[in-house]
Structures are given as C-alpha cells and as structure tokens.
Write a protein that holds these residues in place. Structure first.
Motif, PDB file in Angstrom:
ATOM      1  N   VAL A   1      15.490 -18.854 -54.237  1.00  9.91           N
ATOM      2  CA  VAL A   1      16.875 -18.602 -53.806  1.00  9.91           C
ATOM      3  C   VAL A   1      16.863 -18.415 -52.296  1.00  9.91           C
ATOM      4  O   VAL A   1      16.261 -17.459 -51.798  1.00  9.91           O
ATOM      5  N   VAL A   2      17.466 -19.353 -51.587  1.00 11.08           N
ATOM      6  CA  VAL A   2      17.572 -19.184 -50.134  1.00 11.08           C
ATOM      7  C   VAL A   2      18.836 -18.379 -49.855  1.00 11.08           C
ATOM      8  O   VAL A   2      19.921 -18.728 -50.307  1.00 11.08           O
ATOM      9  N   VAL A   3      18.655 -17.258 -49.162  1.00 12.01           N
ATOM     10  CA  VAL A   3      19.773 -16.340 -48.892  1.00 12.01           C
ATOM     11  C   VAL A   3      20.186 -16.470 -47.425  1.00 12.01           C
ATOM     12  O   VAL A   3      19.344 -16.591 -46.543  1.00 12.01           O
ATOM     13  N   ARG A   4      21.491 -16.441 -47.212  1.00 11.98           N
ATOM     14  CA  ARG A   4      22.065 -16.545 -45.860  1.00 11.98           C
ATOM     15  C   ARG A   4      22.766 -15.241 -45.520  1.00 11.98           C
ATOM     16  O   ARG A   4      23.446 -14.662 -46.369  1.00 11.98           O
ATOM     17  N   ASP A   5      22.561 -14.732 -44.316  1.00 15.73           N
ATOM     18  CA  ASP A   5      23.446 -13.679 -43.819  1.00 15.73           C
ATOM     19  C   ASP A   5      23.933 -14.102 -42.443  1.00 15.73           C
ATOM     20  O   ASP A   5      23.757 -15.255 -42.046  1.00 15.73           O
ATOM     21  N   SER A   6      24.543 -13.180 -41.697  1.00 14.95           N
ATOM     22  CA  SER A   6      25.130 -13.592 -40.416  1.00 14.95           C
ATOM     23  C   SER A   6      24.067 -13.969 -39.400  1.00 14.95           C
ATOM     24  O   SER A   6      24.375 -14.563 -38.379  1.00 14.95           O
ATOM     25  N   THR A   7      22.805 -13.652 -39.690  1.00 11.22           N
ATOM     26  CA  THR A   7      21.772 -13.869 -38.677  1.00 11.22           C
ATOM     27  C   THR A   7      20.816 -15.010 -39.000  1.00 11.22           C
ATOM     28  O   THR A   7      19.994 -15.374 -38.165  1.00 11.22           O
ATOM     29  N   GLY A   8      20.875 -15.570 -40.216  1.00 10.27           N
ATOM     30  CA  GLY A   8      19.959 -16.671 -40.524  1.00 10.27           C
ATOM     31  C   GLY A   8      19.806 -16.886 -42.010  1.00 10.27           C
ATOM     32  O   GLY A   8      20.580 -16.345 -42.810  1.00 10.27           O
ATOM     33  N   ILE A   9      18.787 -17.702 -42.403  1.00 16.92           N
ATOM     34  CA  ILE A   9      18.508 -17.925 -43.825  1.00 16.92           C
ATOM     35  C   ILE A   9      17.040 -17.614 -44.105  1.00 16.92           C
ATOM     36  O   ILE A   9      16.186 -17.785 -43.235  1.00 16.92           O
ATOM     37  N   ILE A  10      16.768 -17.136 -45.324  1.00 14.94           N
ATOM     38  CA  ILE A  10      15.385 -16.846 -45.723  1.00 14.94           C
ATOM     39  C   ILE A  10      15.190 -17.211 -47.197  1.00 14.94           C
ATOM     40  O   ILE A  10      16.120 -17.065 -48.011  1.00 14.94           O
ATOM     41  N   GLN A  11      13.995 -17.694 -47.505  1.00 17.36           N
ATOM     42  CA  GLN A  11      13.692 -18.032 -48.901  1.00 17.36           C
ATOM     43  C   GLN A  11      13.222 -16.780 -49.638  1.00 17.36           C
ATOM     44  O   GLN A  11      12.403 -16.016 -49.117  1.00 17.36           O
ATOM     45  N   THR A  12      13.757 -16.592 -50.853  1.00 19.70           N
ATOM     46  CA  THR A  12      13.245 -15.522 -51.715  1.00 19.70           C
ATOM     47  C   THR A  12      12.761 -16.186 -52.998  1.00 19.70           C
ATOM     48  O   THR A  12      13.338 -17.201 -53.422  1.00 19.70           O
ATOM     49  N   THR A  13      11.704 -15.678 -53.589  1.00 20.43           N
ATOM     50  CA  THR A  13      11.210 -16.296 -54.824  1.00 20.43           C
ATOM     51  C   THR A  13      11.182 -15.267 -55.954  1.00 20.43           C
ATOM     52  O   THR A  13      10.734 -14.132 -55.779  1.00 20.43           O
ATOM     53  N   MET A  14      11.715 -15.705 -57.087  1.00 19.16           N
ATOM     54  CA  MET A  14      11.759 -14.872 -58.292  1.00 19.16           C
ATOM     55  C   MET A  14      10.775 -15.455 -59.295  1.00 19.16           C
ATOM     56  O   MET A  14      10.934 -16.631 -59.671  1.00 19.16           O
ATOM     57  N   ARG A  15       9.781 -14.692 -59.685  1.00 15.56           N
ATOM     58  CA  ARG A  15       8.838 -15.177 -60.695  1.00 15.56           C
ATOM     59  C   ARG A  15       9.100 -14.479 -62.017  1.00 15.56           C
ATOM     60  O   ARG A  15       9.252 -13.252 -62.043  1.00 15.56           O
ATOM     61  N   LYS A  16       9.079 -15.292 -63.067  1.00 15.83           N
ATOM     62  CA  LYS A  16       9.224 -14.737 -64.424  1.00 15.83           C
ATOM     63  C   LYS A  16       8.089 -13.754 -64.646  1.00 15.83           C
ATOM     64  O   LYS A  16       6.950 -14.026 -64.268  1.00 15.83           O
ATOM     65  N   GLY A  17       8.420 -12.601 -65.174  1.00 16.10           N
ATOM     66  CA  GLY A  17       7.363 -11.620 -65.413  1.00 16.10           C
ATOM     67  C   GLY A  17       7.245 -10.619 -64.285  1.00 16.10           C
ATOM     68  O   GLY A  17       6.870  -9.468 -64.505  1.00 16.10           O
ATOM     69  N   VAL A  18       7.597 -11.034 -63.040  1.00 20.12           N
ATOM     70  CA  VAL A  18       7.575 -10.063 -61.925  1.00 20.12           C
ATOM     71  C   VAL A  18       8.933  -9.377 -61.846  1.00 20.12           C
ATOM     72  O   VAL A  18       9.016  -8.148 -61.785  1.00 20.12           O
ATOM     73  N   VAL A  19      10.008 -10.204 -61.843  1.00 18.00           N
ATOM     74  CA  VAL A  19      11.337  -9.592 -62.015  1.00 18.00           C
ATOM     75  C   VAL A  19      11.635  -9.573 -63.512  1.00 18.00           C
ATOM     76  O   VAL A  19      10.992 -10.290 -64.285  1.00 18.00           O
ATOM     77  N   SER A  20      12.625  -8.776 -63.910  1.00 19.14           N
ATOM     78  CA  SER A  20      12.926  -8.684 -65.345  1.00 19.14           C
ATOM     79  C   SER A  20      13.516 -10.015 -65.837  1.00 19.14           C
ATOM     80  O   SER A  20      14.019 -10.807 -65.034  1.00 19.14           O
ATOM     81  N   ASP A  21      13.501 -10.245 -67.141  1.00 19.69           N
ATOM     82  CA  ASP A  21      14.062 -11.476 -67.691  1.00 19.69           C
ATOM     83  C   ASP A  21      15.541 -11.598 -67.339  1.00 19.69           C
ATOM     84  O   ASP A  21      16.021 -12.680 -67.013  1.00 19.69           O
ATOM     85  N   ALA A  22      16.235 -10.467 -67.382  1.00 20.51           N
ATOM     86  CA  ALA A  22      17.670 -10.492 -67.071  1.00 20.51           C
ATOM     87  C   ALA A  22      17.881 -10.902 -65.613  1.00 20.51           C
ATOM     88  O   ALA A  22      18.754 -11.723 -65.303  1.00 20.51           O
ATOM     89  N   GLU A  23      17.067 -10.346 -64.699  1.00 22.65           N
ATOM     90  CA  GLU A  23      17.196 -10.707 -63.277  1.00 22.65           C
ATOM     91  C   GLU A  23      16.858 -12.186 -63.074  1.00 22.65           C
ATOM     92  O   GLU A  23      17.519 -12.897 -62.315  1.00 22.65           O
TER      93      GLU A  23
END
Ligand code: 4AD
Ligand code: MG
Length: 429
Positions: free
Chosen positions: A35-57
C-alpha cells in the motif's frame, strides 16, 4: 505519527514508525499487500504480510480503494524498489475512512479533470504547484519585509476602472452599481502619502471573454507602490522581487520543481539586472522576424513569445506608445509619444508577468485624459485629489501571480496555476 518526508529522511531506519494519509496505489502479490500511502509531504510504500498483521487488517488493506484514509505503523526498512528506497513493514493497519471508487484514473480529459477539480488538486503535480506558489509568496513577503514595505488591505468592491473598462465585472451594490476590482493600484497610490512604500496581495477580476492559456477571470495580484521612485527604481524593485520569489522556490521546493520538469539550479541563476529593450526596439526585432507590426501595434501573446522564446531570463520592454496603455502613466520626457512604463516578460515564451509605470503627478493632464476616454470625473475625484495635496513622484506595478507560476512551473495553461480556476466557461467547482 510522522510526516512521510520525515520518515523518508531515514533517521528511524530499523525503528518503529507510523504514518497517516491516503492510499496512492495498492498491489497484492501472494501473501503481501503493498500500500503506497500519500500525505502532504510525499509518498511511501508500506507492506502488509499475512500473519504479521491480523487477518482482518490484511483483508482491509487488500480491499481498500485508492484515496481511502489510512494509518500504518511498523518498522522502517530499506527496499531498493520502493519510492525513496525505504518502506514501512507494517505491524498495524487501520482504515480511518474508506473511499468510494475514485472518479479520476490515469488518462482523463481536461474537461473531466476540471469538473473533478476538488479531487484533482490531490494530484502530485497540483500539490507541487501549490507548494511552489506558497514558497514564491514567502520569498516575496520576505523581500518586502526586508525593504521596509507595509502590507496593506485595499477593497475589492470599487467604483473605478484602472484598466480597460470593457473587462469590468459589474455587481449590484445595494441600490447602486459597483465593480469588482481590476487592480488595487489607486488605493495603493493613496496609501503612499502615509506609508511611502506599500504592497498588497489581492484577487483581481477581469471579464476577459477570450479563452486563452494565460487569462483568468479572477487572479491573484501582487501590487506595489512607492513614493519618491521613478520608473528605473520601479524596475529595480521588480527584478529584485522576482529574483527573491523564485530564489525561495528554488531553495525550498527543488523536488516539487523537478517533478514538474523544472531544474531549481536554472532558476537559481536568474539575477538582476534583467535585460531591457524599448518598445521601438521590440517592434524592429519583430519586423526582422517577419511580423507585420508597426508603431502602435500591441504586443500580444504571439509577439511576446517571439521576443522571449530563446531567452532564459526575464526581459523588460519599456516606453510603450501612450495609446496602448492606461491614462494614469507618466509621459516620457525624452519621447512624448510614449510613457515611462515597462512590461516584464517571462523567458521561454511565457509572456507578460508584470505591468508597471511611473504615475502622472499632474492633475490637469489626468483630467484631460479621463475626458478623452469618456470616464465620468465624479468617480475619480478622490483619485485626482491625490495630485492636489502634496503630489510626489511615485511608481508601482502589478504582478500576476498565476502568470508567474505558469512560467516557474512550466505549465501549459494558466488554469493549472490555481486550485479553482475561474474562466469564461467555468465557475464549478
Ligand atoms: O498589466 P495590468 O493590467 O496592470 C495593472 O493592473 C496595473 N494597474 C498594476 C499596477 O501598476 N499596480 O495587470 C498586471 C498583471 C499583468 O502583468 C498580468 O501578469 C496579470 O496582472 N494579469 C492577469 N493574470 C491572469 N489573468 C488575467 N486576465 C490577467 N490580466 C492581467
Ligand atoms: Mg499589462
């Protein structure tokens, strides 16, 4: 939560960080969602791995659409393929608010983008323009502050027409008629008798019916007026101010400029004095390039482009024939056919960004000229008063902010220099 620019500085490499913003784009691959997230200052990649975040997340991150508002927490790690070379390996993902399918996708018509302007201003290009413009204004304010100018607040509802009266917006003002201001000049002229050097940033309104890439019906006008200076002094202020404005943008916004294809270093090389050319020389130069122009022809967009397309610094054109300019300008004692005035043309063909002049100080000359153009003297009595009570030499100018932004940001059309352009065809959104 930190700003994305702060996270991308890398100070927190290997440590927990958190960002909030809007989803710029997403991609899934096996058990990972990027998930690449944007705010007023730029963009950054975030990665969600199954098992690290909850299944619902994980589910939420996989299904959330572009422009959903999100919060992500995790560890900052290096990743060469990610924008900025860093990513957040998420331990927590929350959906602050989902987004309906975003109406703007990659290739859209200009009309659709204008209809969706309230959403399109989230684009990285428009954000860059907004930040560069803010930096330019900051640079201008700093310059005025350092040079002892007083910022003043003139009215936008008026009874006078400093410029071409065919472009006035008329409004119903209680039981009378009034106009939206074309220029604050006459009010600034009044204020020099107390403050000597004044400036203002106000909206100006021009009912320009022509659809051109450099005309807005409403634009931001940065105007200055100063006592005791002639038109040479006036031009010095203009070149210093313009240099300060682009200098601030070059220092504060190199990444934004780059995104728009403008090299901050090139802007940094612009410095006073700017070249000067008389209207007469401009005519001669145009004739040489095959233009069918002669004394008295106005310089339109095409002519201004021809004069400046090969230049990389601005150009002053001085001493226009009187018939091309408004009544308030001071006659040139060296050539009675012309005024002591100047237009500042941006380089690379962008055209006029500033109009300025020394002002006529003789009451009777002003009265004659107003009569000639058929204006009612009643509306101008207060302006004429300024010549009766200690009239002094003075000069000033008006800079069209969006015109200057169009040049600095290398835009094709002036409408992209302002978030909600007002043109003959559009007041929505
Ligand atoms: O040349 P202009 O008409 O000059 C004046 O209004 C003077 N009274 C200013 C002064 O001396 N205080 O307008 C000044 C600048 C132009 O050089 C141009 O940059 C911008 O205002 N401008 C426009 N910008 C966008 N859309 C329009 N329709 C514009 N008309 C003028
Ligand atoms: Mg002008």
């Amino acid at each position: 939560m930190q700003s994305i620019a702060k996270v991308l500085s890398g100070d927190s490499l290997g440590q927990p960080v958190g960002v909030h913003g809007w989803i710029y784009r997403t991609r899934s691959s096996g058990g990972i969602v990027f998930v690449v997230v944007r705010d007023s200052t730029g963009i950054i990649q975030t990665t969600m791995r199954k098992g690290v975040v909850s299944d619902a997340e994980f589910e939420l991150a996989s299904s959330a659409g572009i422009e959903s508002a999100v919060e992500v927490e995790g560890t900052l790690a290096e990743d060469k393929r990610a924008p900025g070379g860093l990513e957040i390996r998420a331990s927590k993902f929350s959906l602050v608010a989902p987004s309906e399918p975003f109406p703007i996708t990659e290739y859209q018509s200009t009309e659709l983008l204008l209809d969706q302007r309230h959403l399109w201003i989230r684009s990285r290009e428009q954000t860059a323009v907004t930040r560069i413009k803010a930096a330019m204004l900051r640079g201008g304010r700093e310059w005025f502050q350092e040079n002892d100018y007083v910022e003043v607040t003139p009215p936008m509802i008026t009874g006078v027409a400093p410029e071409d009266s065919t472009t006035l917006f008329q409004i119903k003002y209680f039981d009378r008629i009034a106009y939206l201001s074309q220029s604050a000049q006459f009010y600034l002229e009044s204020l020099i008798y107390s403050c000597e050097r004044v400036w203002a940033l106000t909206p100006s309104f021009r009912a320009e019916k022509s659809r051109t890439p450099r005309h807005l019906a409403e634009y931001w006008h940065l105007e200055m007026e100063a006592a005791w200076i002639d038109n040479d002094g006036n031009m010095k202020v203009q070149e210093e101010l313009v240099t300060a404005m682009i200098g601030r943008a070059a220092v504060d916004c190199p990444a934004e400029l780059k995104l728009l294809g403008r090299d901050a270093a090139d802007l940094g090389r612009i410095a006073p004095p700017f070249d000067r050319m008389s209207y007469e020389e401009a005519m001669a130069s145009l004739q040489k390039s095959g233009f069918d122009t002669s004394w008295g022809s106005d310089l339109g967009a095409v002519e201004e482009r021809a004069l400046t397309k090969e230049r990389d610094t601005p150009l002053f054109v001085v001493n226009y024939p009187k018939e091309l300019k408004p009544f308030y300008m001071k006659e040139n004692p060296d050539d009675h056919r012309t005024y002591k005035n100047s237009d500042l043309l941006a380089p690379e063909g962008y055209g006029e960004i500033i109009g300025g002049s020394e002002r006529e100080t003789d009451n009777s000359l002003l009265v004659d000229r107003l009569r000639e153009i058929g204006e009612s003297l009643d509306n101008y009595q207060w302006y004429l008063d300024l010549r009766k009570y200690g009239s002094v030499p003075h000069s000033g100018f008006g800079l069209g902010l969006e015109r200057m932004v169009t040049w600095v940001c290398k835009l094709e059309h002036i409408r992209d220099a302002t978030p909600f352009p007002r043109t003959v065809a559009r007041v929505y959104p």
